[in-house]
Design a protein around this motif. Structure first.
Motif, PDB file in Angstrom:
ATOM      1  N   GLN A 216       0.838  -1.194   0.000  1.00  0.00           N
ATOM      2  CA  GLN A 216       0.000   0.000   0.000  1.00  0.00           C
ATOM      3  C   GLN A 216       0.879   1.253   0.000  1.00  0.00           C
ATOM      4  O   GLN A 216       2.000   1.211   0.515  1.00  0.00           O
ATOM      5  N   PRO A 217       0.376   2.355  -0.555  1.00  0.00           N
ATOM      6  CA  PRO A 217       1.129   3.608  -0.448  1.00  0.00           C
ATOM      7  C   PRO A 217       1.250   4.018   1.016  1.00  0.00           C
ATOM      8  O   PRO A 217       0.318   3.846   1.790  1.00  0.00           O
ATOM      9  N   GLY A 218       2.417   4.543   1.398  1.00  0.00           N
ATOM     10  CA  GLY A 218       2.600   5.019   2.767  1.00  0.00           C
ATOM     11  C   GLY A 218       4.023   4.850   3.237  1.00  0.00           C
ATOM     12  O   GLY A 218       4.887   4.354   2.510  1.00  0.00           O
ATOM     13  N   GLY A 219       4.264   5.254   4.444  1.00  0.00           N
ATOM     14  CA  GLY A 219       5.595   5.157   5.031  1.00  0.00           C
ATOM     15  C   GLY A 219       6.527   6.217   4.472  1.00  0.00           C
ATOM     16  O   GLY A 219       6.223   6.911   3.515  1.00  0.00           O
ATOM     17  N   CYS A 220       7.684   6.320   5.057  1.00  0.00           N
ATOM     18  CA  CYS A 220       8.625   7.367   4.651  1.00  0.00           C
ATOM     19  C   CYS A 220       9.337   7.055   3.336  1.00  0.00           C
ATOM     20  O   CYS A 220       9.892   7.944   2.707  1.00  0.00           O
ATOM     21  N   SER A 221       9.285   5.790   2.869  1.00  0.00           N
ATOM     22  CA  SER A 221       9.916   5.448   1.592  1.00  0.00           C
ATOM     23  C   SER A 221       8.906   5.288   0.449  1.00  0.00           C
ATOM     24  O   SER A 221       9.290   5.023  -0.672  1.00  0.00           O
ATOM     25  N   GLY A 222       7.628   5.415   0.739  1.00  0.00           N
ATOM     26  CA  GLY A 222       6.621   5.398  -0.316  1.00  0.00           C
ATOM     27  C   GLY A 222       5.656   4.233  -0.305  1.00  0.00           C
ATOM     28  O   GLY A 222       4.503   4.379  -0.664  1.00  0.00           O
ATOM     29  N   LEU A 223       6.112   3.042   0.078  1.00  0.00           N
ATOM     30  CA  LEU A 223       5.252   1.860   0.084  1.00  0.00           C
ATOM     31  C   LEU A 223       5.432   1.087   1.386  1.00  0.00           C
ATOM     32  O   LEU A 223       6.539   1.022   1.918  1.00  0.00           O
ATOM     33  N   ILE A 224       4.348   0.516   1.860  1.00  0.00           N
ATOM     34  CA  ILE A 224       4.416  -0.300   3.076  1.00  0.00           C
ATOM     35  C   ILE A 224       3.790  -1.672   2.808  1.00  0.00           C
ATOM     36  O   ILE A 224       2.936  -1.824   1.938  1.00  0.00           O
ATOM     37  N   TYR A 225       4.248  -2.656   3.555  1.00  0.00           N
ATOM     38  CA  TYR A 225       3.683  -4.000   3.487  1.00  0.00           C
ATOM     39  C   TYR A 225       2.532  -4.101   4.472  1.00  0.00           C
ATOM     40  O   TYR A 225       2.572  -3.509   5.545  1.00  0.00           O
ATOM     41  N   GLN A 226       1.546  -4.886   4.104  1.00  0.00           N
ATOM     42  CA  GLN A 226       0.475  -5.223   5.025  1.00  0.00           C
ATOM     43  C   GLN A 226       0.324  -6.734   5.041  1.00  0.00           C
ATOM     44  O   GLN A 226       0.235  -7.360   3.976  1.00  0.00           O
ATOM     45  N   LEU A 227       0.325  -7.313   6.210  1.00  0.00           N
ATOM     46  CA  LEU A 227       0.073  -8.735   6.401  1.00  0.00           C
ATOM     47  C   LEU A 227      -1.073  -8.846   7.393  1.00  0.00           C
ATOM     48  O   LEU A 227      -1.000  -8.279   8.487  1.00  0.00           O
ATOM     49  N   TYR A 228      -2.115  -9.544   6.996  1.00  0.00           N
ATOM     50  CA  TYR A 228      -3.241  -9.734   7.901  1.00  0.00           C
ATOM     51  C   TYR A 228      -4.046 -10.945   7.464  1.00  0.00           C
ATOM     52  O   TYR A 228      -3.901 -11.434   6.341  1.00  0.00           O
ATOM     53  N   PHE A 229      -4.877 -11.433   8.369  1.00  0.00           N
ATOM     54  CA  PHE A 229      -5.735 -12.563   8.060  1.00  0.00           C
ATOM     55  C   PHE A 229      -7.014 -12.058   7.414  1.00  0.00           C
ATOM     56  O   PHE A 229      -7.566 -11.042   7.818  1.00  0.00           O
ATOM     57  N   ASP A 230      -7.447 -12.781   6.394  1.00  0.00           N
ATOM     58  CA  ASP A 230      -8.624 -12.369   5.631  1.00  0.00           C
ATOM     59  C   ASP A 230      -9.422 -13.604   5.249  1.00  0.00           C
ATOM     60  O   ASP A 230      -8.848 -14.625   4.860  1.00  0.00           O
ATOM     61  N   GLU A 231     -10.730 -13.512   5.365  1.00  0.00           N
ATOM     62  CA  GLU A 231     -11.580 -14.630   4.965  1.00  0.00           C
ATOM     63  C   GLU A 231     -12.061 -14.470   3.527  1.00  0.00           C
ATOM     64  O   GLU A 231     -12.600 -15.394   2.941  1.00  0.00           O
ATOM     65  N   ARG A 232     -11.841 -13.297   2.943  1.00  0.00           N
ATOM     66  CA  ARG A 232     -12.351 -13.020   1.598  1.00  0.00           C
ATOM     67  C   ARG A 232     -11.354 -13.409   0.515  1.00  0.00           C
ATOM     68  O   ARG A 232     -10.153 -13.372   0.720  1.00  0.00           O
ATOM     69  N   LEU A 233     -11.888 -13.731  -0.654  1.00  0.00           N
ATOM     70  CA  LEU A 233     -11.122 -13.829  -1.883  1.00  0.00           C
ATOM     71  C   LEU A 233     -11.740 -12.819  -2.832  1.00  0.00           C
ATOM     72  O   LEU A 233     -12.940 -12.883  -3.104  1.00  0.00           O
ATOM     73  N   LEU A 234     -10.945 -11.870  -3.294  1.00  0.00           N
ATOM     74  CA  LEU A 234     -11.439 -10.816  -4.160  1.00  0.00           C
ATOM     75  C   LEU A 234     -11.094 -11.105  -5.612  1.00  0.00           C
ATOM     76  O   LEU A 234     -10.168 -11.869  -5.906  1.00  0.00           O
ATOM     77  N   GLU A 235     -11.813 -10.489  -6.515  1.00  0.00           N
ATOM     78  CA  GLU A 235     -11.548 -10.667  -7.939  1.00  0.00           C
ATOM     79  C   GLU A 235     -10.107 -10.264  -8.252  1.00  0.00           C
ATOM     80  O   GLU A 235      -9.638  -9.212  -7.828  1.00  0.00           O
ATOM     81  N   GLY A 236      -9.409 -11.129  -8.949  1.00  0.00           N
ATOM     82  CA  GLY A 236      -8.025 -10.855  -9.327  1.00  0.00           C
ATOM     83  C   GLY A 236      -6.995 -11.302  -8.310  1.00  0.00           C
ATOM     84  O   GLY A 236      -5.795 -11.194  -8.558  1.00  0.00           O
ATOM     85  N   ASP A 237      -7.430 -11.807  -7.151  1.00  0.00           N
ATOM     86  CA  ASP A 237      -6.480 -12.289  -6.143  1.00  0.00           C
ATOM     87  C   ASP A 237      -5.680 -13.470  -6.683  1.00  0.00           C
ATOM     88  O   ASP A 237      -6.195 -14.296  -7.430  1.00  0.00           O
ATOM     89  N   ALA A 238      -4.426 -13.521  -6.292  1.00  0.00           N
ATOM     90  CA  ALA A 238      -3.571 -14.662  -6.593  1.00  0.00           C
ATOM     91  C   ALA A 238      -3.377 -15.440  -5.294  1.00  0.00           C
ATOM     92  O   ALA A 238      -3.124 -14.847  -4.249  1.00  0.00           O
ATOM     93  N   VAL A 239      -3.515 -16.750  -5.362  1.00  0.00           N
ATOM     94  CA  VAL A 239      -3.484 -17.598  -4.165  1.00  0.00           C
ATOM     95  C   VAL A 239      -2.449 -18.699  -4.348  1.00  0.00           C
ATOM     96  O   VAL A 239      -2.296 -19.256  -5.428  1.00  0.00           O
ATOM     97  N   ARG A 240      -1.760 -18.983  -3.252  1.00  0.00           N
ATOM     98  CA  ARG A 240      -0.812 -20.099  -3.252  1.00  0.00           C
ATOM     99  C   ARG A 240      -0.909 -20.796  -1.899  1.00  0.00           C
ATOM    100  O   ARG A 240      -0.987 -20.148  -0.863  1.00  0.00           O
ATOM    101  N   ASP A 241      -0.900 -22.112  -1.931  1.00  0.00           N
ATOM    102  CA  ASP A 241      -1.044 -22.902  -0.716  1.00  0.00           C
ATOM    103  C   ASP A 241       0.305 -23.438  -0.267  1.00  0.00           C
ATOM    104  O   ASP A 241       1.074 -23.960  -1.069  1.00  0.00           O
ATOM    105  N   TYR A 242       0.587 -23.295   1.015  1.00  0.00           N
ATOM    106  CA  TYR A 242       1.807 -23.821   1.623  1.00  0.00           C
ATOM    107  C   TYR A 242       1.404 -24.794   2.722  1.00  0.00           C
ATOM    108  O   TYR A 242       1.220 -24.405   3.868  1.00  0.00           O
ATOM    109  N   ASP A 243       1.203 -26.053   2.330  1.00  0.00           N
ATOM    110  CA  ASP A 243       0.866 -27.115   3.264  1.00  0.00           C
ATOM    111  C   ASP A 243      -0.302 -26.719   4.168  1.00  0.00           C
ATOM    112  O   ASP A 243      -0.224 -26.812   5.388  1.00  0.00           O
ATOM    113  N   GLY A 244      -1.382 -26.235   3.536  1.00  0.00           N
ATOM    114  CA  GLY A 244      -2.585 -25.881   4.288  1.00  0.00           C
ATOM    115  C   GLY A 244      -2.688 -24.429   4.683  1.00  0.00           C
ATOM    116  O   GLY A 244      -3.721 -23.997   5.187  1.00  0.00           O
ATOM    117  N   VAL A 245      -1.654 -23.650   4.476  1.00  0.00           N
ATOM    118  CA  VAL A 245      -1.692 -22.212   4.754  1.00  0.00           C
ATOM    119  C   VAL A 245      -1.790 -21.481   3.418  1.00  0.00           C
ATOM    120  O   VAL A 245      -0.879 -21.559   2.601  1.00  0.00           O
TER     121      VAL A 245
END
Length: 129
Positions: free
Chosen positions: A54-83
Motif C-alpha cells: 500500500q502507499p505510505g511510510g517514509c519510503s513510499g510503500l508499506i507492506y500489510q500482512l493480515y488474516f482475511d476470509e475473503r477472496l477478491l476478484e483478481g487475487d492470486a493464491v498459493r497454498d503452503y501445506d494448508g496455509v
C-alpha cells in the motif's frame, strides 16, 4: 432453467480462474508454522494470510500482512501445506520473488519480508521503494 444453469456455470468459471491464479511469494516453513499456530489459537480455519503493498511510510510503500476470509476478484493464491497466502492483483508485481519468514529471537520477533524488488527502505525498515 437454462438461465440459472448459465449463471452457475459462470460462477464456477470465476472460481476456477481464482483458483488457478498464483503468485511468486514464498512462505518459509517457519512462517507457515507460525501462521498455522495463530489460526489454531483463534480457532479459525477459514482465514488466509493476505499480503499487500500500500502507499505510505517514509519510503513510499508499506507492506500489510493480515488474516482475511475473503477472496477478491483478481487475487492470486498459493497454498503452503494448508496455509493459503493471498496477494491482490495490484501487489503481485511488487512482491514477485519476495520471501516471508518469521523470526523469534531475543532481539526481534515477527514476520519479515525479503523483497528483491525493493530499491531501498527507510531506516526503521517499515517501508520501501
Amino acid at each position: 432453467m437454462s438461465t440459472t444453469t448459465n449463471e452457475n456455470s459462470a460462477d464456477t468459471a470465476v472460481q476456477a480462474d481464482q483458483e488457478l491464479a498464483s503468485h511468486e511469494v514464498q512462505l518459509t516453513d517457519v512462517a507457515a508454522g507460525k501462521v498455522r499456530s495463530l489460526l489454531e489459537q483463534e480457532g479459525r480455519t477459514d482465514l488466509r494470510l493476505r499480503v499487500a503493498v500500500q502507499p505510505g511510510g517514509c519510503s513510499g510503500l508499506i507492506y500489510q500482512l493480515y488474516f482475511d476470509e475473503r477472496l477478491l476478484e483478481g487475487d492470486a493464491v498459493r497454498d503452503y501445506d494448508g496455509v493459503e497466502v493471498v496477494v491482490d492483483k495490484m501487489s503481485v508485481p511488487y512482491l514477485s520473488g519476495a520471501s516471508i519468514d518469521f523470526e523469534d529471537t531475543i532481539s526481534k520477533q515477527g514476520f519479515t519480508i525479503d523483497n528483491p524488488n525493493a530499491g531501498g527502505s527507510c531506516a526503521c525498515g517499515d517501508s520501501f521503494h
